[in-house]
Design an enzyme around this catalytic site. Structure first.
Site, PDB file in Angstrom:
ATOM      1  N   HIS A 112     -14.493   0.792  -1.592  1.00  0.00           N
ATOM      2  CA  HIS A 112     -13.630  -0.220  -0.758  1.00  0.00           C
ATOM      3  C   HIS A 112     -12.597   0.853  -0.110  1.00  0.00           C
ATOM      4  O   HIS A 112     -11.044  -0.160  -0.072  1.00  0.00           O
ATOM      5  CB  HIS A 112     -12.805  -0.732  -2.305  1.00  0.00           C
ATOM      6  CG  HIS A 112     -13.323  -1.980  -2.641  1.00  0.00           C
ATOM      7  ND1 HIS A 112     -13.606  -1.996  -4.099  1.00  0.00           N
ATOM      8  CD2 HIS A 112     -15.107  -2.353  -1.831  1.00  0.00           C
ATOM      9  CE1 HIS A 112     -14.763  -3.007  -3.803  1.00  0.00           C
ATOM     10  NE2 HIS A 112     -15.426  -3.520  -3.356  1.00  0.00           N
ATOM     11  N   TYR A 149       0.758  -1.181   0.029  1.00  0.00           N
ATOM     12  CA  TYR A 149       0.245  -0.023  -0.119  1.00  0.00           C
ATOM     13  C   TYR A 149       0.957   1.033   0.258  1.00  0.00           C
ATOM     14  O   TYR A 149       1.005   2.361  -0.715  1.00  0.00           O
ATOM     15  CB  TYR A 149      -0.879  -0.217   1.040  1.00  0.00           C
ATOM     16  CG  TYR A 149      -1.590  -0.828   1.062  1.00  0.00           C
ATOM     17  CD1 TYR A 149      -1.911  -2.269   1.528  1.00  0.00           C
ATOM     18  CD2 TYR A 149      -3.293  -0.624  -0.183  1.00  0.00           C
ATOM     19  CE1 TYR A 149      -3.047  -2.946   1.237  1.00  0.00           C
ATOM     20  CE2 TYR A 149      -4.224  -1.365  -0.385  1.00  0.00           C
ATOM     21  CZ  TYR A 149      -4.187  -3.206   0.153  1.00  0.00           C
ATOM     22  OH  TYR A 149      -5.036  -4.282  -0.148  1.00  0.00           O
TER      23      TYR A 149
HETATM   24  C1  BV8 Z   1     -17.203  -9.074   1.007  1.00  0.00           C
HETATM   25  C2  BV8 Z   1      -9.412  -2.681  -2.447  1.00  0.00           C
HETATM   26  C3  BV8 Z   1     -18.471 -10.156   2.847  1.00  0.00           C
HETATM   27  C4  BV8 Z   1      -7.919  -4.068  -1.943  1.00  0.00           C
HETATM   28  C5  BV8 Z   1     -10.534  -4.168  -3.145  1.00  0.00           C
HETATM   29  C6  BV8 Z   1     -14.604 -15.997   0.068  1.00  0.00           C
HETATM   30  C7  BV8 Z   1     -14.378 -14.864   0.765  1.00  0.00           C
HETATM   31  C8  BV8 Z   1     -14.917 -13.664   1.238  1.00  0.00           C
HETATM   32  C9  BV8 Z   1     -15.362 -13.489   0.447  1.00  0.00           C
HETATM   33  C10 BV8 Z   1     -15.600 -13.939  -1.040  1.00  0.00           C
HETATM   34  C11 BV8 Z   1     -15.271 -15.159  -1.079  1.00  0.00           C
HETATM   35  N1  BV8 Z   1     -15.363 -15.172  -2.459  1.00  0.00           N
HETATM   36  C12 BV8 Z   1     -15.990 -14.637  -2.666  1.00  0.00           C
HETATM   37  C13 BV8 Z   1     -16.311 -13.511  -2.392  1.00  0.00           C
HETATM   38  C14 BV8 Z   1     -16.355 -12.054  -2.327  1.00  0.00           C
HETATM   39  C15 BV8 Z   1     -15.479 -11.356  -2.719  1.00  0.00           C
HETATM   40  C16 BV8 Z   1     -15.222 -11.330  -4.438  1.00  0.00           C
HETATM   41  O1  BV8 Z   1     -16.106 -10.571  -4.897  1.00  0.00           O
HETATM   42  N2  BV8 Z   1     -14.261 -11.615  -4.301  1.00  0.00           N
HETATM   43  C17 BV8 Z   1     -13.991 -12.208  -5.627  1.00  0.00           C
HETATM   44  C18 BV8 Z   1     -12.105 -12.429  -6.371  1.00  0.00           C
HETATM   45  C19 BV8 Z   1     -14.871 -13.382  -6.330  1.00  0.00           C
HETATM   46  N3  BV8 Z   1     -15.516  -9.486  -2.288  1.00  0.00           N
HETATM   47  C20 BV8 Z   1     -15.312  -9.325  -1.382  1.00  0.00           C
HETATM   48  O2  BV8 Z   1     -14.772  -9.966  -0.097  1.00  0.00           O
HETATM   49  C21 BV8 Z   1     -15.999  -8.384  -0.464  1.00  0.00           C
HETATM   50  N4  BV8 Z   1     -16.659  -8.336   1.071  1.00  0.00           N
HETATM   51  O3  BV8 Z   1     -18.342  -9.673  -0.178  1.00  0.00           O
HETATM   52  O4  BV8 Z   1     -17.215  -9.180   2.172  1.00  0.00           O
HETATM   53  C22 BV8 Z   1     -18.856  -9.937   4.594  1.00  0.00           C
HETATM   54  C23 BV8 Z   1     -20.473  -9.930   4.190  1.00  0.00           C
HETATM   55  C24 BV8 Z   1     -21.608  -9.576   5.465  1.00  0.00           C
HETATM   56  C25 BV8 Z   1     -20.068  -9.093   6.464  1.00  0.00           C
HETATM   57  C26 BV8 Z   1     -18.756  -8.876   6.269  1.00  0.00           C
HETATM   58  C27 BV8 Z   1     -18.166  -9.231   4.693  1.00  0.00           C
HETATM   59  C28 BV8 Z   1     -14.541  -6.741  -0.732  1.00  0.00           C
HETATM   60  C29 BV8 Z   1     -14.257  -7.006  -2.384  1.00  0.00           C
HETATM   61  C30 BV8 Z   1     -13.348  -5.280  -1.819  1.00  0.00           C
HETATM   62  C31 BV8 Z   1     -12.213  -6.279  -1.477  1.00  0.00           C
HETATM   63  N5  BV8 Z   1     -11.365  -4.587  -2.105  1.00  0.00           N
HETATM   64  N6  BV8 Z   1     -10.202  -3.462  -3.260  1.00  0.00           N
HETATM   65  C32 BV8 Z   1      -7.383  -3.093  -2.985  1.00  0.00           C
HETATM   66  O5  BV8 Z   1      -7.258  -2.229  -4.281  1.00  0.00           O
HETATM   67  O6  BV8 Z   1      -5.698  -3.158  -2.296  1.00  0.00           O
HETATM   68  S1  BV8 Z   1     -11.073  -5.443  -5.234  1.00  0.00           S
HETATM   69  C33 BV8 Z   1     -10.151  -4.818  -6.486  1.00  0.00           C
HETATM   70  O7  BV8 Z   1     -10.711  -5.565  -7.031  1.00  0.00           O
HETATM   71  C34 BV8 Z   1     -11.185  -3.514  -6.448  1.00  0.00           C
HETATM   72  O8  BV8 Z   1     -10.604  -2.561  -5.269  1.00  0.00           O
HETATM   73  C35 BV8 Z   1     -11.661  -3.717  -7.555  1.00  0.00           C
HETATM   74  O9  BV8 Z   1     -12.770  -2.942  -6.639  1.00  0.00           O
HETATM   75  C36 BV8 Z   1     -11.354  -4.456  -7.270  1.00  0.00           C
HETATM   76  C37 BV8 Z   1     -12.463  -4.953  -8.940  1.00  0.00           C
HETATM   77  O10 BV8 Z   1     -11.473  -4.861 -10.242  1.00  0.00           O
HETATM   78  P1  BV8 Z   1     -11.718  -3.483 -11.139  1.00  0.00           P
HETATM   79  O11 BV8 Z   1     -11.855  -2.697 -10.433  1.00  0.00           O
HETATM   80  O12 BV8 Z   1     -12.827  -4.044 -11.962  1.00  0.00           O
HETATM   81  O13 BV8 Z   1     -10.036  -3.491 -11.787  1.00  0.00           O
HETATM   82  P2  BV8 Z   1      -9.918  -5.229 -12.892  1.00  0.00           P
HETATM   83  O14 BV8 Z   1      -8.681  -4.502 -13.138  1.00  0.00           O
HETATM   84  O15 BV8 Z   1     -10.558  -6.136 -12.523  1.00  0.00           O
HETATM   85  O16 BV8 Z   1     -10.906  -4.052 -14.366  1.00  0.00           O
HETATM   86  C38 BV8 Z   1     -10.120  -3.019 -15.058  1.00  0.00           C
HETATM   87  C39 BV8 Z   1     -11.487  -3.298 -16.407  1.00  0.00           C
HETATM   88  O17 BV8 Z   1     -10.964  -1.624 -16.894  1.00  0.00           O
HETATM   89  C40 BV8 Z   1     -11.270  -4.633 -16.718  1.00  0.00           C
HETATM   90  O18 BV8 Z   1     -12.570  -4.670 -17.786  1.00  0.00           O
HETATM   91  C41 BV8 Z   1     -10.066  -4.003 -18.570  1.00  0.00           C
HETATM   92  O19 BV8 Z   1     -11.106  -4.233 -19.377  1.00  0.00           O
HETATM   93  C42 BV8 Z   1     -10.740  -1.935 -17.812  1.00  0.00           C
HETATM   94  N7  BV8 Z   1      -9.820  -1.214 -18.725  1.00  0.00           N
HETATM   95  C43 BV8 Z   1      -8.554  -1.498 -18.420  1.00  0.00           C
HETATM   96  N8  BV8 Z   1      -8.310  -0.267 -19.041  1.00  0.00           N
HETATM   97  C44 BV8 Z   1      -9.177   0.408 -20.169  1.00  0.00           C
HETATM   98  C45 BV8 Z   1     -10.397  -0.091 -19.137  1.00  0.00           C
HETATM   99  N9  BV8 Z   1     -11.505   0.456 -19.188  1.00  0.00           N
HETATM  100  C46 BV8 Z   1     -11.657   1.744 -20.055  1.00  0.00           C
HETATM  101  N10 BV8 Z   1     -10.460   2.301 -20.240  1.00  0.00           N
HETATM  102  C47 BV8 Z   1      -9.137   1.563 -20.195  1.00  0.00           C
HETATM  103  N11 BV8 Z   1      -7.992   2.950 -20.173  1.00  0.00           N
END
Ligand code: BV8
Length: 236
Positions: A108, A55
């Site tokens: 987030h 971070y």
């Molecule tokens: C929750 C902060 C429940 C960190 C982030 C097992 C256990 C626990 C939870 C889970 C589990 N299995 C699944 C889950 C749910 C989990 C989840 O979804 N996991 C995924 C991997 C399957 N979610 C969670 O854990 C969430 N919490 O569920 O809590 C709960 C309920 C009750 C009580 C308590 C708890 C919390 C999720 C938050 C995690 N933190 N960020 C940090 O930043 O270091 S997530 C992280 O990935 C980012 O913050 C971002 O939000 C997230 C998604 O990434 P994107 O922003 O979409 O980025 P990515 O690279 O993926 O995509 C970029 C896109 O842009 C692409 O499509 C690309 O094509 C496009 N792009 C690229 N360049 C351009 C462009 N578009 C336009 N122009 C360009 N130039």
């Protein structure tokens, strides 16, 4: 759609052209670590120095880059829009507020905030954090963590977001892969409650099928173009 209520969700893709790495592109690793392996409470418990280094590096990088035309276009739209307008970002950088966005939720968390596990206080933070900093509030040393929502932790302001999604006329998702929940499910809530849905992304996201309209291309091209059309609809 004059004066309707708009909810916009952004992800790492809107900051890509400012020079910040996205999560799931080929370069989405950090020092060989998958984000899911570093952005968790367990990783922080196991190796706080590694998580702080992750971070600290991103906080330094985010402070060194500038908002881009997509961030600025969203700020222009908000300033001109008379209906309700809410910008929800998954991003932890400060590029939206630096571009002038006001009604903004960092669901987030933020790189520029810290959280003391000893006293529970949250506070602004600039520069490196590291393991041995005193809490600015209770002065306890070694209990300060980044105020970031890690995997398995509850995102911020979910009530306020859900209410806005249920009451919006237009939901726009910009620069997110639709890989992470609950953010990836917002389009379904909005659609179920009658909103029109638009995806602006470099390429189709994992939730693409839920969107009525798609604009695929770089955010700095597609977002200003879309905002220009929205603003001219206000003058029509
Ligand atoms: C929750 C902060 C429940 C960190 C982030 C097992 C256990 C626990 C939870 C889970 C589990 N299995 C699944 C889950 C749910 C989990 C989840 O979804 N996991 C995924 C991997 C399957 N979610 C969670 O854990 C969430 N919490 O569920 O809590 C709960 C309920 C009750 C009580 C308590 C708890 C919390 C999720 C938050 C995690 N933190 N960020 C940090 O930043 O270091 S997530 C992280 O990935 C980012 O913050 C971002 O939000 C997230 C998604 O990434 P994107 O922003 O979409 O980025 P990515 O690279 O993926 O995509 C970029 C896109 O842009 C692409 O499509 C690309 O094509 C496009 N792009 C690229 N360049 C351009 C462009 N578009 C336009 N122009 C360009 N130039």
């Amino acid at each position: 759609m004059r004066n309707g209520n708009i909810v916009i969700l952004t992800g790492a893709g809107i900051s890509a052209e400012s020079g910040l790495q996205t999560f799931r592109a080929a370069d989405g690793l950090w020092e060989g670590h998958k984000v899911e392996d570093v952005a968790t409470p367990q990783a922080f418990e196991r190796d706080p120095a590694l998580v702080h280094a992750f971070y600290d590096a991103r906080r330094e990088r985010a402070a060194a880059v500038e908002p881009n035309a997509a961030h600025r276009a969203l700020a222009d739209l908000e300033a001109a829009w008379s209906g309700e307008f809410l910008l929800v970002t998954q991003n932890v950088d400060a590029l939206h507020e630096r571009a002038g966005s006001r009604t903004l939720i960092h669901m987030h968390g933020e790189l520029n905030r810290g959280w003391c596990l000893a006293c529970g206080e949250r506070f602004a933070w600039e520069g490196a954090m590291g393991e041995q900093v005193p809490c600015p509030s209770c002065t306890d040393v070694g209990q300060v963590r980044p105020d970031i929502v890690w995997f398995g932790e509850m995102p911020y302001e979910m009530e306020r977001i859900e209410t806005a999604l249920r009451g919006c006329d237009l939901f726009v998702s910009i620069g997110t892969s639709g890989a992470v929940y609950p953010a990836a499910g917002f389009v379904q809530t909005a659609k179920y409650c009658g909103a029109r849905t638009l995806e602006i992304n470099l390429d189709p996201s994992m939730g693409s099928i839920f969107f009525d309209e798609h604009r695929h291309g770089p955010a700095t091209v597609e977002v200003p173009q879309w905002v220009k059309e929205m603003l001219s609809s206000l003058r029509a």
